[in-house]
Design an enzyme around this catalytic site. Structure first.
Site, PDB file in Angstrom:
ATOM      1  N   HIS A 116       0.810  -1.224   0.000  1.00 12.30           N
ATOM      2  CA  HIS A 116       0.000   0.000   0.000  1.00 12.30           C
ATOM      3  C   HIS A 116       0.839   1.268   0.000  1.00 12.30           C
ATOM      4  O   HIS A 116       0.349   2.347   0.333  1.00 12.30           O
ATOM      5  CB  HIS A 116      -0.959  -0.003   1.198  1.00 12.30           C
ATOM      6  CG  HIS A 116      -1.946  -1.123   1.140  1.00 12.30           C
ATOM      7  ND1 HIS A 116      -2.603  -1.610   2.247  1.00 12.30           N
ATOM      8  CD2 HIS A 116      -2.370  -1.891   0.094  1.00 12.30           C
ATOM      9  CE1 HIS A 116      -3.407  -2.606   1.883  1.00 12.30           C
ATOM     10  NE2 HIS A 116      -3.269  -2.802   0.581  1.00 12.30           N
ATOM     11  N   CYS A 124       4.898  12.501  -7.862  1.00 14.80           N
ATOM     12  CA  CYS A 124       4.449  13.687  -8.598  1.00 14.80           C
ATOM     13  C   CYS A 124       3.140  13.376  -9.332  1.00 14.80           C
ATOM     14  O   CYS A 124       3.016  12.337  -9.984  1.00 14.80           O
ATOM     15  CB  CYS A 124       5.529  14.106  -9.609  1.00 14.80           C
ATOM     16  SG  CYS A 124       4.985  15.470 -10.639  1.00 14.80           S
ATOM     17  N   GLY A 181      -1.433  -9.625  12.522  1.00 10.60           N
ATOM     18  CA  GLY A 181      -2.012  -8.319  12.819  1.00 10.60           C
ATOM     19  C   GLY A 181      -2.757  -7.658  11.686  1.00 10.60           C
ATOM     20  O   GLY A 181      -2.590  -6.455  11.446  1.00 10.60           O
ATOM     21  N   THR A 182      -3.569  -8.457  10.965  1.00 12.72           N
ATOM     22  CA  THR A 182      -4.438  -7.829   9.967  1.00 12.72           C
ATOM     23  C   THR A 182      -5.861  -8.332  10.147  1.00 12.72           C
ATOM     24  O   THR A 182      -6.086  -9.490  10.462  1.00 12.72           O
ATOM     25  CB  THR A 182      -3.959  -8.096   8.527  1.00 12.72           C
ATOM     26  OG1 THR A 182      -4.818  -7.389   7.614  1.00 12.72           O
ATOM     27  CG2 THR A 182      -3.972  -9.569   8.169  1.00 12.72           C
ATOM     28  N   ASN A 207      -2.862 -12.955  15.970  1.00 14.90           N
ATOM     29  CA  ASN A 207      -3.780 -11.825  16.085  1.00 14.90           C
ATOM     30  C   ASN A 207      -4.387 -11.837  17.484  1.00 14.90           C
ATOM     31  O   ASN A 207      -4.468 -12.874  18.121  1.00 14.90           O
ATOM     32  CB  ASN A 207      -4.884 -11.929  15.016  1.00 14.90           C
ATOM     33  CG  ASN A 207      -5.547 -10.595  14.731  1.00 14.90           C
ATOM     34  OD1 ASN A 207      -5.977  -9.911  15.660  1.00 14.90           O
ATOM     35  ND2 ASN A 207      -5.608 -10.201  13.463  1.00 14.90           N
TER      36      ASN A 207
HETATM   37  C1  BV8 Z   1      -7.891  -2.447  -5.472  1.00 13.05           C
HETATM   38  C2  BV8 Z   1      -3.565   3.162   2.521  1.00 13.05           C
HETATM   39  C3  BV8 Z   1      -8.479  -2.700  -7.775  1.00 13.05           C
HETATM   40  C4  BV8 Z   1      -4.263   4.294   3.153  1.00 13.05           C
HETATM   41  C5  BV8 Z   1      -5.014   1.293   2.525  1.00 13.05           C
HETATM   42  C6  BV8 Z   1     -12.619  -7.445  -3.217  1.00 13.05           C
HETATM   43  C7  BV8 Z   1     -13.579  -7.657  -2.245  1.00 13.05           C
HETATM   44  C8  BV8 Z   1     -14.052  -6.592  -1.479  1.00 13.05           C
HETATM   45  C9  BV8 Z   1     -13.578  -5.273  -1.701  1.00 13.05           C
HETATM   46  C10 BV8 Z   1     -12.640  -5.076  -2.663  1.00 13.05           C
HETATM   47  C11 BV8 Z   1     -12.161  -6.144  -3.418  1.00 13.05           C
HETATM   48  N1  BV8 Z   1     -11.223  -5.642  -4.277  1.00 13.05           N
HETATM   49  C12 BV8 Z   1     -11.106  -4.309  -4.107  1.00 13.05           C
HETATM   50  C13 BV8 Z   1     -11.967  -3.925  -3.127  1.00 13.05           C
HETATM   51  C14 BV8 Z   1     -12.137  -2.550  -2.656  1.00 13.05           C
HETATM   52  C15 BV8 Z   1     -11.125  -2.174  -1.570  1.00 13.05           C
HETATM   53  C16 BV8 Z   1     -11.375  -2.956  -0.312  1.00 13.05           C
HETATM   54  O1  BV8 Z   1     -10.706  -3.943  -0.043  1.00 13.05           O
HETATM   55  N2  BV8 Z   1     -12.322  -2.511   0.480  1.00 13.05           N
HETATM   56  C17 BV8 Z   1     -12.613  -3.187   1.725  1.00 13.05           C
HETATM   57  C18 BV8 Z   1     -12.418  -2.205   2.878  1.00 13.05           C
HETATM   58  C19 BV8 Z   1     -14.010  -3.744   1.652  1.00 13.05           C
HETATM   59  N3  BV8 Z   1      -9.771  -2.388  -2.026  1.00 13.05           N
HETATM   60  C20 BV8 Z   1      -9.180  -1.434  -2.768  1.00 13.05           C
HETATM   61  O2  BV8 Z   1      -9.710  -0.407  -3.117  1.00 13.05           O
HETATM   62  C21 BV8 Z   1      -7.730  -1.731  -3.158  1.00 13.05           C
HETATM   63  N4  BV8 Z   1      -7.573  -1.495  -4.565  1.00 13.05           N
HETATM   64  O3  BV8 Z   1      -8.289  -3.536  -5.169  1.00 13.05           O
HETATM   65  O4  BV8 Z   1      -7.724  -2.017  -6.784  1.00 13.05           O
HETATM   66  C22 BV8 Z   1      -9.841  -2.069  -7.737  1.00 13.05           C
HETATM   67  C23 BV8 Z   1      -9.953  -0.740  -8.116  1.00 13.05           C
HETATM   68  C24 BV8 Z   1     -11.233  -0.161  -8.116  1.00 13.05           C
HETATM   69  C25 BV8 Z   1     -12.360  -0.892  -7.690  1.00 13.05           C
HETATM   70  C26 BV8 Z   1     -12.205  -2.221  -7.270  1.00 13.05           C
HETATM   71  C27 BV8 Z   1     -10.948  -2.817  -7.300  1.00 13.05           C
HETATM   72  C28 BV8 Z   1      -6.792  -0.770  -2.443  1.00 13.05           C
HETATM   73  C29 BV8 Z   1      -6.697  -1.138  -0.990  1.00 13.05           C
HETATM   74  C30 BV8 Z   1      -5.630  -0.273  -0.304  1.00 13.05           C
HETATM   75  C31 BV8 Z   1      -6.303   0.789   0.516  1.00 13.05           C
HETATM   76  N5  BV8 Z   1      -5.292   1.526   1.289  1.00 13.05           N
HETATM   77  N6  BV8 Z   1      -4.089   1.991   3.144  1.00 13.05           N
HETATM   78  C32 BV8 Z   1      -3.427   4.747   4.295  1.00 13.05           C
HETATM   79  O5  BV8 Z   1      -2.833   3.912   5.011  1.00 13.05           O
HETATM   80  O6  BV8 Z   1      -3.375   5.963   4.469  1.00 13.05           O
HETATM   81  S1  BV8 Z   1      -5.773   0.053   3.357  1.00 13.05           S
HETATM   82  C33 BV8 Z   1      -5.534   0.170   5.034  1.00 13.05           C
HETATM   83  O7  BV8 Z   1      -6.169  -1.024   5.547  1.00 13.05           O
HETATM   84  C34 BV8 Z   1      -4.096   0.076   5.498  1.00 13.05           C
HETATM   85  O8  BV8 Z   1      -3.133  -0.063   4.488  1.00 13.05           O
HETATM   86  C35 BV8 Z   1      -4.105  -1.191   6.335  1.00 13.05           C
HETATM   87  O9  BV8 Z   1      -2.912  -1.816   6.352  1.00 13.05           O
HETATM   88  C36 BV8 Z   1      -5.136  -1.972   5.614  1.00 13.05           C
HETATM   89  C37 BV8 Z   1      -5.644  -3.208   6.247  1.00 13.05           C
HETATM   90  O10 BV8 Z   1      -5.967  -2.914   7.573  1.00 13.05           O
HETATM   91  P1  BV8 Z   1      -5.188  -3.754   8.699  1.00 13.05           P
HETATM   92  O11 BV8 Z   1      -3.724  -3.587   8.463  1.00 13.05           O
HETATM   93  O12 BV8 Z   1      -5.707  -5.139   8.702  1.00 13.05           O
HETATM   94  O13 BV8 Z   1      -5.563  -2.954  10.000  1.00 13.05           O
HETATM   95  P2  BV8 Z   1      -6.901  -3.092  10.873  1.00 13.05           P
HETATM   96  O14 BV8 Z   1      -6.914  -1.972  11.841  1.00 13.05           O
HETATM   97  O15 BV8 Z   1      -8.067  -3.318   9.959  1.00 13.05           O
HETATM   98  O16 BV8 Z   1      -6.690  -4.469  11.679  1.00 13.05           O
HETATM   99  C38 BV8 Z   1      -5.656  -4.571  12.641  1.00 13.05           C
HETATM  100  C39 BV8 Z   1      -5.646  -6.010  13.107  1.00 13.05           C
HETATM  101  O17 BV8 Z   1      -4.586  -6.175  14.028  1.00 13.05           O
HETATM  102  C40 BV8 Z   1      -6.922  -6.436  13.827  1.00 13.05           C
HETATM  103  O18 BV8 Z   1      -7.300  -7.719  13.367  1.00 13.05           O
HETATM  104  C41 BV8 Z   1      -6.496  -6.498  15.309  1.00 13.05           C
HETATM  105  O19 BV8 Z   1      -7.185  -7.528  15.984  1.00 13.05           O
HETATM  106  C42 BV8 Z   1      -5.045  -6.853  15.181  1.00 13.05           C
HETATM  107  N7  BV8 Z   1      -4.192  -6.384  16.277  1.00 13.05           N
HETATM  108  C43 BV8 Z   1      -4.283  -5.215  16.975  1.00 13.05           C
HETATM  109  N8  BV8 Z   1      -3.259  -5.153  17.859  1.00 13.05           N
HETATM  110  C44 BV8 Z   1      -2.509  -6.276  17.683  1.00 13.05           C
HETATM  111  C45 BV8 Z   1      -3.102  -7.065  16.682  1.00 13.05           C
HETATM  112  N9  BV8 Z   1      -2.598  -8.250  16.284  1.00 13.05           N
HETATM  113  C46 BV8 Z   1      -1.453  -8.665  16.908  1.00 13.05           C
HETATM  114  N10 BV8 Z   1      -0.838  -7.964  17.874  1.00 13.05           N
HETATM  115  C47 BV8 Z   1      -1.333  -6.777  18.283  1.00 13.05           C
HETATM  116  N11 BV8 Z   1      -0.698  -6.088  19.264  1.00 13.05           N
END
Ligand code: BV8
Length: 239
Positions: A116, A124, A181-182, A207
């Site tokens: 990401h 740019c 951690g995802t 996780n």
């Molecule tokens: C794309 C940058 C083609 C921003 C980010 C298929 C199915 C469904 C939806 C889609 C699909 N294909 C595409 C989509 C749409 C979309 C998507 O996935 N939407 C979801 C939300 C439904 N995907 C996209 O748009 C992607 N592009 O596929 O292009 C396309 C184009 C157009 C139309 C369709 C397809 C682009 C995705 C990238 C988005 N950018 N980040 C920024 O950071 O500023 S995503 C963002 O979420 C971060 O990068 C982050 O890394 C990512 C995932 O989140 P997590 O890392 O998992 O973090 P989260 O807080 O959610 O979870 C933390 C976890 O850690 C938890 O489970 C928790 O329990 C655990 N935890 C907490 N503490 C601990 C721990 N574990 C262990 N130890 C601990 N101490």
């Protein structure tokens, strides 16, 4: 810990690790969807999009500079350091991360696929060149005169095709795949552990909670990665 898992980790030469925001949580970086997460406080879904940047680039830059300031105060935690040790231990190792904070590189990993992007780089909006972020007042400008944008993949944007292709390839070929951690909700990253498992990899999930990936995993280690990974690594190294 599960004996089969420990033996798998001792005997394999090939391992892929996928991380999400959870691995940086113990470094003090808020996750996205957890309590007090980034998405909650800053309407991030509206900020981390090309539309938001087009509408108000100054506001989006303000959010990223806030996150850069937060990240710059943070250090890699024991979870990052163990993954860095793994890279030196296994002959065939790849780290795939969804995180943009740069903490894995700070911990010493070099074989990293940043799915990401990276909060310390910018691109740019005209000639697409990617440079290291430099501090400035307001919106950074390229020497070509156009403005820079964060070198981050926003929702609705495609990932870098070379990086994504490489990530799918190493996941499909992996013998052991560890996902740390995802929440497993963002695609296409969330597909990688599933593909690895379908192709026969031994899938380990670390996780603090169960996720959509958990039902596919061979071994689920519940707890904080900064605490669990050192324990796991100590057991693996004890011959
Ligand atoms: C794309 C940058 C083609 C921003 C980010 C298929 C199915 C469904 C939806 C889609 C699909 N294909 C595409 C989509 C749409 C979309 C998507 O996935 N939407 C979801 C939300 C439904 N995907 C996209 O748009 C992607 N592009 O596929 O292009 C396309 C184009 C157009 C139309 C369709 C397809 C682009 C995705 C990238 C988005 N950018 N980040 C920024 O950071 O500023 S995503 C963002 O979420 C971060 O990068 C982050 O890394 C990512 C995932 O989140 P997590 O890392 O998992 O973090 P989260 O807080 O959610 O979870 C933390 C976890 O850690 C938890 O489970 C928790 O329990 C655990 N935890 C907490 N503490 C601990 C721990 N574990 C262990 N130890 C601990 N101490």
């Amino acid at each position: 810990m599960d004996k089969k898992m420990i033996n798998m980790m001792r005997e394999t030469s090939n391992i892929v690790v996928l991380t999400g925001a959870g691995i940086s949580q113990e470094s003090g970086i808020p996750t996205f969807r957890g309590e007090g997460g980034l998405w909650k406080k800053f309407r991030a879904e509206e900020l981390a999009t090309p539309q938001a940047f087009k509408k108000d680039p100054a506001l989006v830059w303000e959010w990223y500079k806030f996150r850069q300031d937060k990240v710059s105060e943070c250090k890699p935690n024991p979870g990052h350091h163990i993954i860095s040790e793994m890279e030196r231990f296994y002959s065939d190792f790849t780290l795939i991360t969804q995180n943009v904070d740069g903490l894995h590189r700070k911990a010493g990993n070099t074989k990293i696929l940043e799915l990401h992007g990276n909060i310390w780089k910018m691109r740019c909006t005209a000639d697409e060149r990617v440079v290291d972020y430099f501090s400035c007042e307001g919106i950074p400008k390229c020497e070509c005169g156009a403005i820079f944008r964060p070198h981050i993949v926003w929702f609705g944007e495609s990932l870098d095709s070379n990086i994504l292709e490489h990530a799918f390839k190493v996941s499909a070929e992996s013998l052991v795949f560890i996902v740390v951690g995802t929440s497993g909700v963002v695609h296409p990253a969330a597909q990688l552990p599933i593909i690895a498992r379908e192709k026969g990899a031994y899938l380990i999930e670390v996780n603090t909670e169960r996720t959509p990936i958990s039902s596919h995993s061979d071994c689920f280690l519940e707890g904080k990665s900064g605490e669990l990974l050192p324990v796991l690594w100590d057991e693996i190294k004890q011959k």
